[in-house]
Design a protein around this motif. Structure first.
Motif, PDB file in Angstrom:
ATOM      1  N   ILE A  30      40.897  26.514  40.379  1.00 40.63           N
ATOM      2  CA  ILE A  30      42.022  27.155  39.700  1.00 40.63           C
ATOM      3  C   ILE A  30      43.170  27.429  40.685  1.00 40.63           C
ATOM      4  O   ILE A  30      44.326  27.563  40.274  1.00 40.63           O
ATOM      5  CB  ILE A  30      41.559  28.448  38.992  1.00 40.63           C
ATOM      6  CG1 ILE A  30      42.576  28.892  37.945  1.00 40.63           C
ATOM      7  CG2 ILE A  30      41.258  29.556  39.972  1.00 40.63           C
ATOM      8  CD1 ILE A  30      42.082  29.986  37.036  1.00 40.63           C
ATOM      9  N   GLU A  80      35.431  40.647  45.970  1.00 41.29           N
ATOM     10  CA  GLU A  80      36.583  41.384  45.471  1.00 41.29           C
ATOM     11  C   GLU A  80      36.264  42.850  45.179  1.00 41.29           C
ATOM     12  O   GLU A  80      37.177  43.640  44.911  1.00 41.29           O
ATOM     13  CB  GLU A  80      37.099  40.723  44.190  1.00 41.29           C
ATOM     14  CG  GLU A  80      38.577  40.454  44.227  1.00 41.29           C
ATOM     15  CD  GLU A  80      38.991  39.392  43.216  1.00 41.29           C
ATOM     16  OE1 GLU A  80      39.651  38.435  43.636  1.00 41.29           O
ATOM     17  OE2 GLU A  80      38.641  39.513  42.031  1.00 41.29           O
ATOM     18  N   GLU A 101      38.603  36.595  45.426  1.00 45.16           N
ATOM     19  CA  GLU A 101      37.367  35.888  45.098  1.00 45.16           C
ATOM     20  C   GLU A 101      37.604  34.473  44.590  1.00 45.16           C
ATOM     21  O   GLU A 101      36.663  33.701  44.436  1.00 45.16           O
ATOM     22  CB  GLU A 101      36.589  36.678  44.040  1.00 45.16           C
ATOM     23  CG  GLU A 101      35.164  36.926  44.444  1.00 45.16           C
ATOM     24  CD  GLU A 101      34.554  38.095  43.665  1.00 45.16           C
ATOM     25  OE1 GLU A 101      33.966  38.958  44.321  1.00 45.16           O
ATOM     26  OE2 GLU A 101      34.662  38.148  42.437  1.00 45.16           O
ATOM     27  N   LEU A 102      38.852  34.119  44.322  1.00 44.70           N
ATOM     28  CA  LEU A 102      39.117  32.775  43.824  1.00 44.70           C
ATOM     29  C   LEU A 102      39.338  31.776  44.962  1.00 44.70           C
ATOM     30  O   LEU A 102      39.596  30.599  44.714  1.00 44.70           O
ATOM     31  CB  LEU A 102      40.335  32.787  42.896  1.00 44.70           C
ATOM     32  CG  LEU A 102      40.162  33.558  41.576  1.00 44.70           C
ATOM     33  CD1 LEU A 102      41.468  33.611  40.801  1.00 44.70           C
ATOM     34  CD2 LEU A 102      39.084  32.911  40.713  1.00 44.70           C
ATOM     35  N   ALA A 103      39.228  32.234  46.221  1.00 42.60           N
ATOM     36  CA  ALA A 103      39.420  31.332  47.357  1.00 42.60           C
ATOM     37  C   ALA A 103      38.500  30.123  47.209  1.00 42.60           C
ATOM     38  O   ALA A 103      37.303  30.276  47.009  1.00 42.60           O
ATOM     39  CB  ALA A 103      39.134  32.063  48.665  1.00 42.60           C
ATOM     40  N   GLY A 104      39.080  28.941  47.297  1.00 40.88           N
ATOM     41  CA  GLY A 104      38.279  27.717  47.228  1.00 40.88           C
ATOM     42  C   GLY A 104      37.954  27.267  45.816  1.00 40.88           C
ATOM     43  O   GLY A 104      37.298  26.250  45.627  1.00 40.88           O
ATOM     44  N   ALA A 105      38.395  28.005  44.790  1.00 35.94           N
ATOM     45  CA  ALA A 105      38.112  27.601  43.408  1.00 35.94           C
ATOM     46  C   ALA A 105      39.199  26.630  42.934  1.00 35.94           C
ATOM     47  O   ALA A 105      40.354  26.727  43.345  1.00 35.94           O
ATOM     48  CB  ALA A 105      38.047  28.813  42.499  1.00 35.94           C
ATOM     49  N   VAL A 122      35.181  29.059  39.668  1.00 33.71           N
ATOM     50  CA  VAL A 122      34.111  29.208  40.652  1.00 33.71           C
ATOM     51  C   VAL A 122      34.502  28.399  41.885  1.00 33.71           C
ATOM     52  O   VAL A 122      34.882  27.232  41.759  1.00 33.71           O
ATOM     53  CB  VAL A 122      32.768  28.708  40.072  1.00 33.71           C
ATOM     54  CG1 VAL A 122      31.680  28.750  41.113  1.00 33.71           C
ATOM     55  CG2 VAL A 122      32.387  29.505  38.834  1.00 33.71           C
ATOM     56  N   PRO A 123      34.434  29.001  43.092  1.00 34.23           N
ATOM     57  CA  PRO A 123      34.800  28.244  44.296  1.00 34.23           C
ATOM     58  C   PRO A 123      34.007  26.933  44.406  1.00 34.23           C
ATOM     59  O   PRO A 123      32.846  26.882  44.026  1.00 34.23           O
ATOM     60  CB  PRO A 123      34.442  29.208  45.425  1.00 34.23           C
ATOM     61  CG  PRO A 123      34.603  30.571  44.816  1.00 34.23           C
ATOM     62  CD  PRO A 123      34.164  30.411  43.383  1.00 34.23           C
ATOM     63  N   PHE A 173      36.593  26.087  36.553  1.00 32.67           N
ATOM     64  CA  PHE A 173      37.781  26.175  37.389  1.00 32.67           C
ATOM     65  C   PHE A 173      37.813  27.433  38.251  1.00 32.67           C
ATOM     66  O   PHE A 173      38.493  27.479  39.262  1.00 32.67           O
ATOM     67  CB  PHE A 173      39.034  26.175  36.507  1.00 32.67           C
ATOM     68  CG  PHE A 173      39.429  24.825  35.990  1.00 32.67           C
ATOM     69  CD1 PHE A 173      38.490  23.826  35.841  1.00 32.67           C
ATOM     70  CD2 PHE A 173      40.740  24.552  35.664  1.00 32.67           C
ATOM     71  CE1 PHE A 173      38.858  22.579  35.366  1.00 32.67           C
ATOM     72  CE2 PHE A 173      41.122  23.305  35.194  1.00 32.67           C
ATOM     73  CZ  PHE A 173      40.179  22.314  35.039  1.00 32.67           C
TER      74      PHE A 173
END
Lengths: 498, 498
Positions: free
Chosen positions: A247, B241, A241-245, B94-95, B92
């Protein structure tokens, strides 16, 4: 007390109802304390065979008696094992381990390896057994061992060392890797681009995103094309779920040591270097530390799967990269007072199993060298670490056996051979000699070195193995063929079923 | 105080340095209080055009002056608008909203609609402007309006009503939907299977997983094949996820009211009905409530995009489903004392914009009926709700205009027509009359009814529109053609730029 006991005994001794009641009560009390629970964690770098391993482990237990070969698993061998079944898992928000799809692919005709998982997943087993402890010899009731199996990517463990590195230290370590063989050929272009950026200029988020994408692409190339093992940050190749975030949008910056220390320290979060550093810190806190806090500290026992044969096939650099990755992974199990863990977490793992997979891809007399080689890989770093109170074992296994062993005559001598169905040529160094996919072949893949290979070994180029397909065609309710899964069960579970 | 002021004035009045210093200080103080911030949330059911909307909104602002047509946006019209640019987002984890890919697809040749997003994403804009408030007339400095744009699936809002429903109530509501037209044809098989299950039998996780998969498949069919809008639970079609986790493995169970109430209440979590209920409760708590707590309560202003034309094309049942979905979505904005929200959350949305999209897919004289029809859709339920302190507006818009307006002569009369490039036949009821994809056509799609259509409207079958491709071929640094995006900006931003 004694007299009171005696008096009650006298009153009730010949009352069978009373005796039954007492028996039941004792059994209940004992069961309550005897029912056991284990959190079993399974990991390994991607494509090390985690899914096949868990599927086979579950399959061996739930189909016990249906052709299972578990001679070295005491509870079965001694008749204490009753039955095992899958029961609903505990955590509603963790994906279920998809046993059904996986066993379907392994038993189909033609069979194929199950789809790899992309994150964490869970499965819970209940194992019924007859406790053999003497206390219970008059009790007919059973005890239950509940096993929670958690599958997670080994790449997440590779991130642990980041916790003690500053962004500058991590950049140095990573740029060093990128600038050396075998990575340099792929990474030169990326390094050149980054070198052109003024670290103190205002950050352009799109440029950072673009370069992060390139860096992630490099990690894919390292893992899946070059067969390397040190992949950091691990979440970049399995982003979920962090794709493109933001971080996940940072990368190592070269030559940070050459910058003015004050300028570096004072760089604002809006500058290139400040933004990369802020994201690195956020990643450490909210990805790395979070995994250890949420999951890792709950594991009781850990299996680390590693495929040593593919790096052996790929050559010296690939093998050395595996060495480094294993050393990084081992840090997660170094609990001594000086270890990183004792200061940050309180993990409770008491048994650690290193399983060298694909034992069925070499002839049986090679298993001893396989274990010996793997032990050298581990002990290299083990000496530096502190395994206080952790019992460690190494086994050469095949979760699902894909080959038959035979022998043939070569130059007048009898030599062992394997027979199996060729999967693909990913791991075959010499593409020309690759037989076609799906072909049933008979082969001697070569000898596994007993010790860490010397330069001469790599020059002689002795080892050349093929990947095989699972055999398939068995029923889902039968046991899968395997090598040493019974010893795996013995090490991980038997002491909890006494 | 006065005398002290006077004395300082006397001392410093003619000292230009001191005057500058004072001016700067005033400007700084004023700026500090004048710099504004808005959390702008954009939602709509999937395929309602959220990505194109946000891309166009950003594009209009950052390219202001480059051919932009923002006559109804006061800050531009009155010369107070200076410039806007994208700046790094706040969160950071959130996509990022992928503006660059999106603007690339809209400006390419041939152009195409951007890839839809599958969850939440963010983008931050800084807008520089010259405040016109009289207090500042001597100050040359600028003020900044920071706009955080959050994109999230409208399906998440459809889940809100679940918060006040028990599993039994939700099952009744959902089974009613499944058993009625137009869903019944697709769902009969699923309903029959579930009806065969004993609700009090021990749950088999694999069977529940299989049926949940079937139920999820039905939701996909409803949304993407039948064009329906009431899709619950919303996370099932965009799992992220949580894919494969038990929290997304439940479904409505028919005829719960016929079960013995005590038996139902006392059913253990290991029984079929107990497990479904436990997962439903977990979903409410950790998916629905979490979204409202983490994100929704932070939004200041909300845009809800809805495509009314496709349901109008699809027919009566599809249109009525949109009505119901809008009514469910509106509950999220009902803040009155009796509303669900006042008890659970404290949202702070003060402006709510309903945008009827695809205004460029009908001829301009149809925009008034479009708005009027959309208002009826909203007001139907608005009466039941309490919009205390929320300013609501409805607009017919095209985020990115795809057609040219012309006229033609038909039976001696001049009639308006649209010219555009045909996209596909997804929304075209009469497949036979569909021109080929990519063809440039001239067409009069029909009249939009001003009021909720009566039975006679559906029988006459008057409306038939085509989906068009974006025109493309513009530079990324030019403004995209649009309809009423300036009015959107005026409503959402202008009052913060005074």
């Amino acid at each position: 007390m004694t007299s009171s006991n005696k008096s009650s005994k006298h009153r009730g001794l010949f009352n069978p109802k009373r005796i039954d009641k007492l028996k039941n009560k004792t059994a209940e009390l004992l069961n309550r304390s005897i029912d056991q629970h284990i959190n079993l964690a399974v990991t390994g770098l991607s494509r090390s065979g985690k899914t096949a391993f868990i599927t086979s482990l579950v399959n061996q237990l739930i189909n016990e008696g249906q052709g299972s070969q578990l001679s070295f698993f005491d509870p079965v061998q001694q008749g204490n094992f009753i039955a095992a079944k899958r029961i609903p898992q505990k955590h509603f928000r963790v994906p279920r381990f998809d046993y059904d799809s996986s066993i379907s692919s392994l038993t189909a005709l033609p069979a194929h390896w199950p789809e790899p998982t992309h994150g964490i997943s869970e499965l819970r087993l209940a194992i019924r057994y007859q406790p053999k402890a003497s206390l219970l010899k008059y009790v007919k009731d059973m005890a239950t061992l509940t096993v929670d199996i958690t599958d997670y990517p080994g790449e997440w463990l590779l991130d642990l060392p980041m916790l003690k590195q500053t962004y500058q230290q991590w950049s140095e370590f990573t740029c060093e890797l990128l600038s050396s063989k075998p990575r340099l050929d792929s990474s030169q272009k990326f390094l050149d681009k980054v070198a052109e950026i003024d670290p103190f200029a205002p950050a352009n988020e799109e440029v950072l995103a673009e370069l992060s994408k390139e860096y992630t692409q490099l990690l894919h190339t390292f893992r899946y094309e070059l067969g390397l093992s040190v992949i950091q940050p691990g979440r970049f190749i399995l982003p979920g779920e962090l794709a493109g975030a933001p971080i996940l949008e940072f990368f190592p910056f070269p030559a940070l040591a050459e910058l003015d220390g004050n300028d570096y320290q004072n760089a604002s979060d809006d500058s290139v270097i400040g933004m990369l550093r802020a994201r690195y810190l956020e990643y450490k806190e909210h990805v790395v530390r979070k995994f250890y806090r949420q999951h890792f500290v709950k594991f009781d026992r850990q299996i680390v799967l590693a495929d040593c044969l593919t790096p052996l096939n790929n050559g010296k650099e690939s093998f050395q990269d595996l060495e480094q990755a294993i050393s990084m992974i081992l840090e997660s199990y170094s609990y001594g007072k000086s270890g990183l863990f004792s200061r940050i977490f309180s993990p409770k793992i008491d048994k650690l199993l290193f399983a060298a997979t694909k034992a069925d891809h070499v002839t049986p007399e090679q298993h001893a060298p396989m274990v010996s080689l793997f032990n050298e890989l581990i002990h290299q770093s083990k000496n530096k670490l502190n395994f206080e109170a952790v019992e460690v074992q190494t086994l050469a296994i095949a979760s699902v056996r894909t080959t038959q062993v035979g022998s043939t005559t070569h130059q007048g001598k009898t030599v062992p051979v394997l027979q199996g169905t060729v999967l693909d040529n990913n791991n075959n160094r010499d593409k020309k000699s690759q037989p076609p996919t799906g072909k049933n072949i008979m082969v001697f893949p070569g000898s596994v070195p007993e010790k860490l290979p010397q330069e001469s070994y790599w020059q002689q180029n002795k080892f050349n193995f093929f990947n095989f397909s699972p055999i398939g065609g068995t029923s889902k309710n039968e046991s899968l063929p395997h090598i040493r899964m019974d010893q795996v069960l013995q090490f991980l579970l038997a002491d909890k079923m006494l």
